[in-house]
Design a protein around this motif. Sequence first.
Motif, PDB file in Angstrom:
ATOM      1  N   ARG A  18       0.658  -1.268  -0.144  1.00 43.07           N
ATOM      2  CA  ARG A  18      -0.074   0.036   0.072  1.00 43.07           C
ATOM      3  C   ARG A  18       0.936   1.432  -0.145  1.00 43.07           C
ATOM      4  NH1 ARG A  18      -1.759  -0.161   4.871  1.00 43.07           N
ATOM      5  NH2 ARG A  18      -3.491  -1.979   4.149  1.00 43.07           N
ATOM      6  N   ILE A  19       1.756   1.330   0.955  1.00 43.32           N
ATOM      7  CA  ILE A  19       2.867   2.644   1.241  1.00 43.32           C
ATOM      8  C   ILE A  19       3.411   2.772  -0.417  1.00 43.32           C
ATOM      9  CG2 ILE A  19       4.932   3.218   2.068  1.00 43.32           C
ATOM     10  CD1 ILE A  19       3.858   1.802   4.578  1.00 43.32           C
ATOM     11  N   LYS A  20       4.006   1.548  -0.959  1.00 43.66           N
ATOM     12  CA  LYS A  20       4.864   1.508  -2.276  1.00 43.66           C
ATOM     13  C   LYS A  20       3.806   2.299  -3.231  1.00 43.66           C
ATOM     14  CE  LYS A  20       8.411  -1.770  -1.632  1.00 43.66           C
ATOM     15  NZ  LYS A  20       9.238  -3.003  -2.061  1.00 43.66           N
ATOM     16  N   ARG A  21       2.689   1.744  -3.496  1.00 40.50           N
ATOM     17  CA  ARG A  21       1.758   2.180  -4.258  1.00 40.50           C
ATOM     18  C   ARG A  21       1.223   3.604  -4.279  1.00 40.50           C
ATOM     19  NH1 ARG A  21      -2.209  -1.185  -3.232  1.00 40.50           N
ATOM     20  NH2 ARG A  21      -3.361   0.175  -2.258  1.00 40.50           N
ATOM     21  N   ASN A  22       0.920   3.994  -2.847  1.00 41.76           N
ATOM     22  CA  ASN A  22       0.684   5.206  -2.507  1.00 41.76           C
ATOM     23  C   ASN A  22       1.511   6.498  -2.812  1.00 41.76           C
ATOM     24  OD1 ASN A  22      -1.698   4.414  -1.958  1.00 41.76           O
ATOM     25  ND2 ASN A  22      -1.696   4.674   0.344  1.00 41.76           N
ATOM     26  N   LEU A  23       2.713   5.970  -2.589  1.00 45.95           N
ATOM     27  CA  LEU A  23       4.048   6.907  -2.902  1.00 45.95           C
ATOM     28  C   LEU A  23       4.643   6.845  -4.189  1.00 45.95           C
ATOM     29  CD1 LEU A  23       5.795   6.796   0.587  1.00 45.95           C
ATOM     30  CD2 LEU A  23       4.387   8.187  -0.148  1.00 45.95           C
ATOM     31  N   ASN A  24       4.089   5.918  -4.992  1.00 46.33           N
ATOM     32  CA  ASN A  24       4.867   5.696  -6.223  1.00 46.33           C
ATOM     33  C   ASN A  24       6.102   5.343  -6.365  1.00 46.33           C
ATOM     34  OD1 ASN A  24       4.468   5.251  -9.168  1.00 46.33           O
ATOM     35  ND2 ASN A  24       4.771   7.599  -9.558  1.00 46.33           N
ATOM     36  N   SER A  25       6.704   4.618  -5.278  1.00 41.08           N
ATOM     37  CA  SER A  25       7.808   4.444  -5.075  1.00 41.08           C
ATOM     38  C   SER A  25       8.319   2.782  -5.052  1.00 41.08           C
ATOM     39  CB  SER A  25       8.146   4.864  -3.629  1.00 41.08           C
ATOM     40  OG  SER A  25       9.687   4.514  -3.123  1.00 41.08           O
ATOM     41  N   ASP A  26       9.536   2.709  -5.340  1.00 44.70           N
ATOM     42  CA  ASP A  26      10.017   1.200  -5.287  1.00 44.70           C
ATOM     43  C   ASP A  26      11.094   1.122  -4.192  1.00 44.70           C
ATOM     44  OD1 ASP A  26       9.593  -1.427  -6.049  1.00 44.70           O
ATOM     45  OD2 ASP A  26      11.205  -1.334  -7.328  1.00 44.70           O
ATOM     46  N   VAL A  27      10.914   1.809  -3.187  1.00 45.12           N
ATOM     47  CA  VAL A  27      11.882   1.741  -2.147  1.00 45.12           C
ATOM     48  C   VAL A  27      12.103   0.566  -1.513  1.00 45.12           C
ATOM     49  CG1 VAL A  27      10.491   2.619  -0.047  1.00 45.12           C
ATOM     50  CG2 VAL A  27      12.778   2.974   0.024  1.00 45.12           C
ATOM     51  N   SER A  28      13.501  -0.265  -1.176  1.00 46.03           N
ATOM     52  CA  SER A  28      13.632  -1.525  -0.844  1.00 46.03           C
ATOM     53  C   SER A  28      13.122  -1.904   0.608  1.00 46.03           C
ATOM     54  CB  SER A  28      15.023  -1.955  -1.001  1.00 46.03           C
ATOM     55  OG  SER A  28      15.722  -1.201  -0.130  1.00 46.03           O
ATOM     56  N   ASP A  29      13.074  -0.835   1.299  1.00 47.08           N
ATOM     57  CA  ASP A  29      12.882  -1.245   2.833  1.00 47.08           C
ATOM     58  C   ASP A  29      11.688   0.215   3.383  1.00 47.08           C
ATOM     59  OD1 ASP A  29      12.683  -1.556   5.701  1.00 47.08           O
ATOM     60  OD2 ASP A  29      14.764  -1.869   5.875  1.00 47.08           O
ATOM     61  N   VAL A  54       9.864   0.361   6.002  1.00 43.48           N
ATOM     62  CA  VAL A  54       9.919   0.568   7.367  1.00 43.48           C
ATOM     63  C   VAL A  54      11.008   1.459   7.642  1.00 43.48           C
ATOM     64  CG1 VAL A  54      10.283  -0.206   9.455  1.00 43.48           C
ATOM     65  CG2 VAL A  54       8.895  -1.572   8.031  1.00 43.48           C
ATOM     66  N   GLN A  55      12.241   1.188   7.051  1.00 47.53           N
ATOM     67  CA  GLN A  55      13.322   2.265   7.381  1.00 47.53           C
ATOM     68  C   GLN A  55      13.108   3.725   6.456  1.00 47.53           C
ATOM     69  OE1 GLN A  55      15.833   1.482   9.430  1.00 47.53           O
ATOM     70  NE2 GLN A  55      16.419   3.725   9.066  1.00 47.53           N
ATOM     71  N   TYR A  56      12.692   3.496   5.427  1.00 46.06           N
ATOM     72  CA  TYR A  56      12.339   4.965   4.830  1.00 46.06           C
ATOM     73  C   TYR A  56      11.312   5.602   5.742  1.00 46.06           C
ATOM     74  CZ  TYR A  56      10.127   7.910   1.564  1.00 46.06           C
ATOM     75  OH  TYR A  56       9.552   9.047   0.681  1.00 46.06           O
ATOM     76  N   CYS A  57      10.245   4.922   6.050  1.00 48.07           N
ATOM     77  CA  CYS A  57       9.328   5.776   7.028  1.00 48.07           C
ATOM     78  C   CYS A  57       9.924   6.318   8.371  1.00 48.07           C
ATOM     79  CB  CYS A  57       7.982   4.897   7.209  1.00 48.07           C
ATOM     80  SG  CYS A  57       7.030   4.824   5.981  1.00 48.07           S
ATOM     81  N   LYS A  58      10.923   5.295   8.997  1.00 49.15           N
ATOM     82  CA  LYS A  58      11.624   5.943  10.153  1.00 49.15           C
ATOM     83  C   LYS A  58      12.546   7.090  10.037  1.00 49.15           C
ATOM     84  CE  LYS A  58      12.145   1.411  12.505  1.00 49.15           C
ATOM     85  NZ  LYS A  58      13.105   0.136  12.901  1.00 49.15           N
ATOM     86  N   SER A  59      13.291   7.027   8.611  1.00 47.24           N
ATOM     87  CA  SER A  59      14.129   8.143   8.423  1.00 47.24           C
ATOM     88  C   SER A  59      13.261   9.488   8.257  1.00 47.24           C
ATOM     89  CB  SER A  59      14.888   7.843   7.270  1.00 47.24           C
ATOM     90  OG  SER A  59      14.360   7.761   6.114  1.00 47.24           O
ATOM     91  N   LYS A  60      11.950   9.398   7.614  1.00 39.90           N
ATOM     92  CA  LYS A  60      11.435  10.386   7.593  1.00 39.90           C
ATOM     93  C   LYS A  60      10.895  11.137   8.593  1.00 39.90           C
ATOM     94  CE  LYS A  60      11.217  11.117   2.878  1.00 39.90           C
ATOM     95  NZ  LYS A  60      11.714  12.492   2.604  1.00 39.90           N
ATOM     96  N   ILE A  61      10.142  10.075   9.741  1.00 32.83           N
ATOM     97  CA  ILE A  61       9.908  10.323  10.762  1.00 32.83           C
ATOM     98  C   ILE A  61      10.842  11.065  11.803  1.00 32.83           C
ATOM     99  CG2 ILE A  61       8.432   9.506  13.107  1.00 32.83           C
ATOM    100  CD1 ILE A  61       7.061   7.554  11.127  1.00 32.83           C
ATOM    101  N   SER A  62      11.938  10.578  11.818  1.00 35.78           N
ATOM    102  CA  SER A  62      13.123  11.075  12.621  1.00 35.78           C
ATOM    103  C   SER A  62      13.458  12.458  12.085  1.00 35.78           C
ATOM    104  CB  SER A  62      14.168   9.960  12.462  1.00 35.78           C
ATOM    105  OG  SER A  62      13.926   8.724  13.055  1.00 35.78           O
ATOM    106  N   ASP A  63      13.286  13.023  11.147  1.00 34.81           N
ATOM    107  CA  ASP A  63      13.941  14.241  10.498  1.00 34.81           C
ATOM    108  C   ASP A  63      13.447  15.212  11.162  1.00 34.81           C
ATOM    109  OD1 ASP A  63      13.570  16.528   8.972  1.00 34.81           O
ATOM    110  OD2 ASP A  63      14.737  15.255   7.270  1.00 34.81           O
ATOM    111  N   GLU A  64      14.403  16.123  11.796  1.00 38.61           N
ATOM    112  CA  GLU A  64      13.718  17.205  12.634  1.00 38.61           C
ATOM    113  C   GLU A  64      12.554  18.142  12.238  1.00 38.61           C
ATOM    114  OE1 GLU A  64      17.197  20.649  11.443  1.00 38.61           O
ATOM    115  OE2 GLU A  64      17.561  19.308  13.144  1.00 38.61           O
TER     116      GLU A  64
END
Length: 82
Positions: free
Chosen positions: A23-34, A36-46
């Motif tokens: 769902r996340i890959k489809r909604n973001l039109n992305s083929d990111v491999s991980d 969860v790690q992608y979301c963690k890095s976005k959420i951790s951004d100041e």
Amino acid sequence: MEDKKLLLDNIEKLHTTELGISRIKRNLNSDVSDVVQYCKSKISDENCRIRRQGKNWYCEIDNIQITVNAHSYTIITAHTVK
């Protein structure tokens, strides 16, 4: 600010389901491999704006909104914000 700290203190608990990944890959039109790690890095951004509403956290950064269940730390979805 306390909600943001609570989520960031528990960032390692973030996870999602197989359906969530697709769902996340489809909604973001992305083929990111991980996803969860992608979301963690976005959420951790100041610059990420985090707010809790009811049972979910809503995290917004770079025209992306990530929805996380506040009790289970499950990443429910992510989508672009228009």
